[in-house]
Write an enzyme that holds these catalytic residues in place. Sequence first.
Site, mmCIF file in Angstrom:
data_model
loop_
_atom_site.group_PDB
_atom_site.id
_atom_site.type_symbol
_atom_site.label_atom_id
_atom_site.label_comp_id
_atom_site.label_asym_id
_atom_site.label_seq_id
_atom_site.Cartn_x
_atom_site.Cartn_y
_atom_site.Cartn_z
ATOM 1 N N TYR A 170 4.088 -46.271 23.373
ATOM 2 C CA TYR A 170 5.025 -45.148 23.329
ATOM 3 C C TYR A 170 4.972 -44.523 21.943
ATOM 4 O O TYR A 170 4.494 -45.144 20.993
ATOM 5 C CB TYR A 170 6.453 -45.582 23.682
ATOM 6 C CG TYR A 170 7.181 -46.346 22.591
ATOM 7 C CD1 TYR A 170 7.180 -47.729 22.580
ATOM 8 C CD2 TYR A 170 7.864 -45.665 21.576
ATOM 9 C CE1 TYR A 170 7.839 -48.436 21.585
ATOM 10 C CE2 TYR A 170 8.533 -46.353 20.577
ATOM 11 C CZ TYR A 170 8.512 -47.746 20.579
ATOM 12 O OH TYR A 170 9.158 -48.432 19.594
ATOM 13 N N CYS A 171 5.478 -43.267 21.844
ATOM 14 C CA CYS A 171 5.541 -42.630 20.537
ATOM 15 C C CYS A 171 6.812 -41.788 20.450
ATOM 16 O O CYS A 171 7.882 -42.298 20.750
ATOM 17 C CB CYS A 171 4.281 -41.830 20.245
ATOM 18 S SG CYS A 171 3.832 -40.673 21.555
ATOM 19 N N ARG A 172 6.655 -40.533 20.093
ATOM 20 C CA ARG A 172 7.878 -39.752 19.835
ATOM 21 C C ARG A 172 8.424 -39.065 21.080
ATOM 22 O O ARG A 172 9.443 -38.389 21.018
ATOM 23 C CB ARG A 172 7.600 -38.707 18.759
ATOM 24 C CG ARG A 172 7.301 -39.316 17.405
ATOM 25 C CD ARG A 172 6.524 -38.355 16.532
ATOM 26 N NE ARG A 172 5.815 -39.063 15.482
ATOM 27 C CZ ARG A 172 4.639 -38.686 14.978
ATOM 28 N NH1 ARG A 172 4.042 -37.601 15.446
ATOM 29 N NH2 ARG A 172 4.067 -39.387 14.034
ATOM 30 N N CYS A 203 4.401 -35.650 22.363
ATOM 31 C CA CYS A 203 3.599 -36.318 21.342
ATOM 32 C C CYS A 203 2.404 -37.000 21.987
ATOM 33 O O CYS A 203 2.546 -37.742 22.958
ATOM 34 C CB CYS A 203 4.472 -37.348 20.602
ATOM 35 S SG CYS A 203 3.535 -38.563 19.674
ATOM 36 N N LEU A 261 10.528 -42.977 22.372
ATOM 37 C CA LEU A 261 11.773 -43.487 21.814
ATOM 38 C C LEU A 261 12.980 -42.602 22.185
ATOM 39 O O LEU A 261 14.036 -43.132 22.562
ATOM 40 C CB LEU A 261 11.678 -43.627 20.287
ATOM 41 C CG LEU A 261 12.858 -44.392 19.668
ATOM 42 C CD1 LEU A 261 12.857 -45.837 20.131
ATOM 43 C CD2 LEU A 261 12.812 -44.322 18.150
#
Lengths: 228, 228
Positions: A176-178, A182, A206
């Site tokens: 996962y990232c932003r 993203c 997140l």
Amino acid sequence: MSEASSLPFFAELAELARSLGHTHRLQLLDLIAQNEHSVERLAELAGLSLANASQHLQHLKRAGFVTTRRDGKRIFYRLSDGPIAPLLAALKAQAEFNHKQLATFIADSRSRPDRLEAIDAEELLRRMREDSVTLLDVRAETEYAVGHVPGAVNIPLPELARRLAELRKDQEVIAYCRGSHCALSAEAVRALSALGYKARHFDSGLPGWQALGLAISSLQSSGSKAGL
Amino acid sequence: MSEASSLPFFAELAELARSLGHTHRLQLLDLIAQNEHSVERLAELAGLSLANASQHLQHLKRAGFVTTRRDGKRIFYRLSDGPIAPLLAALKAQAEFNHKQLATFIADSRSRPDRLEAIDAEELLRRMREDSVTLLDVRAETEYAVGHVPGAVNIPLPELARRLAELRKDQEVIAYCRGSHCALSAEAVRALSALGYKARHFDSGLPGWQALGLAISSLQSSGSKAGL
DNA sequence: CAATCATTCAATAAAGTAATTGAATGAAAT
DNA sequence: ATTTCATTCAATTACTTTATTGAATGATTG
């Protein structure tokens, strides 16, 4: 050329390879390569129990990588004069090759935007509860420090290539990232998939996690600055 | 130079080494090195089940030794363009070095007549019953064919160096030959001991065995002429 | 779009490997 | 001789890897 007759030969090579196939043995071998040492010293340097070190050393001895010499009460292990250096060099070369491969793959996949499998929050929560996934945070270290999904491992995307060893191969990796805008996690998933890892991304990232009212973790002092 | 910081690196190398640490994977790698093949073909050539071959191939892929390509229904495995050849060459070199070491050791020990541990018939019989020893007949193949202790493995002394892989490392090896006047088994024991094997000899040899009224086995046709 | 087929996945059973404990060995010092 | 002490051995336990089976996948073919 590779029929039954060469099977015992392969078995022999496999045994040699297995002798190098353990972190402690490679570490011991590395210590011995630097200098001849007693079992006690080696155990201490490697942080192993005496009996454990002794067994690993005997394993290395049987494979012909080291030999022993008795001096008074203690037994010293030193490198045998076989071709160990080239063997280790070849191993390292392969590791470096793999790192480069992954790095270029990540670079390549930046352009090719095919869609990937996502995992939804419900399944993610279930899988996390049963500990059947590795959750991977591919954002920068500073972002991770501020806040991350509890239990997630942080490997910033640019470092993924050389830190692959930190991921368990027997579990699905969820990156996962932003959030959905993203591309970091998508790239990570493409790269990992190409290497035979089972990988999906948690698309909402997140922000999505927080939107569900779920708790996040943060780091007080930046504690996990592991060496290259 | 070899502290905690390099442990993950050793772990990575260990994983690569383990990928080469299985007979089937080395055999598959050897087949792939000769030519690109489908999974089915490789399974057939290596004499493995499809699923088993597939799993080993994926293991090799993850280690970066091979890559895949899809063509219609089937998937072809070929060597990656990493430094696999030098790696395998280094492994082979180590194997050859071990053979030479043992060969010279056997030659050396021919002169040095120190006494060795023997095993008596009583203990031998007990250990054979509980299958806790490997019985090794170091006489020539022809002698073995005529008559040998039941269950004994035949590796003529001159071949011991290159056929070490046939001996289990987890069991004591009991060597025997033509009897107490014959030095073959003593030499075998010295050589094996130096390599870290646990070894003793049955000093009275085949004559001693027969003298106890125990049965011997023989071979009808010379069946076990395994390749080099 | 249903069928086919090569491959992979998942789950379980079997085998092998590693770590730990405490006892045994065997060389050296008293 | 007896003691000391570094190392190894042996036995148990825990863990990891391998093989096997049958079901799932996913791309082609009719």
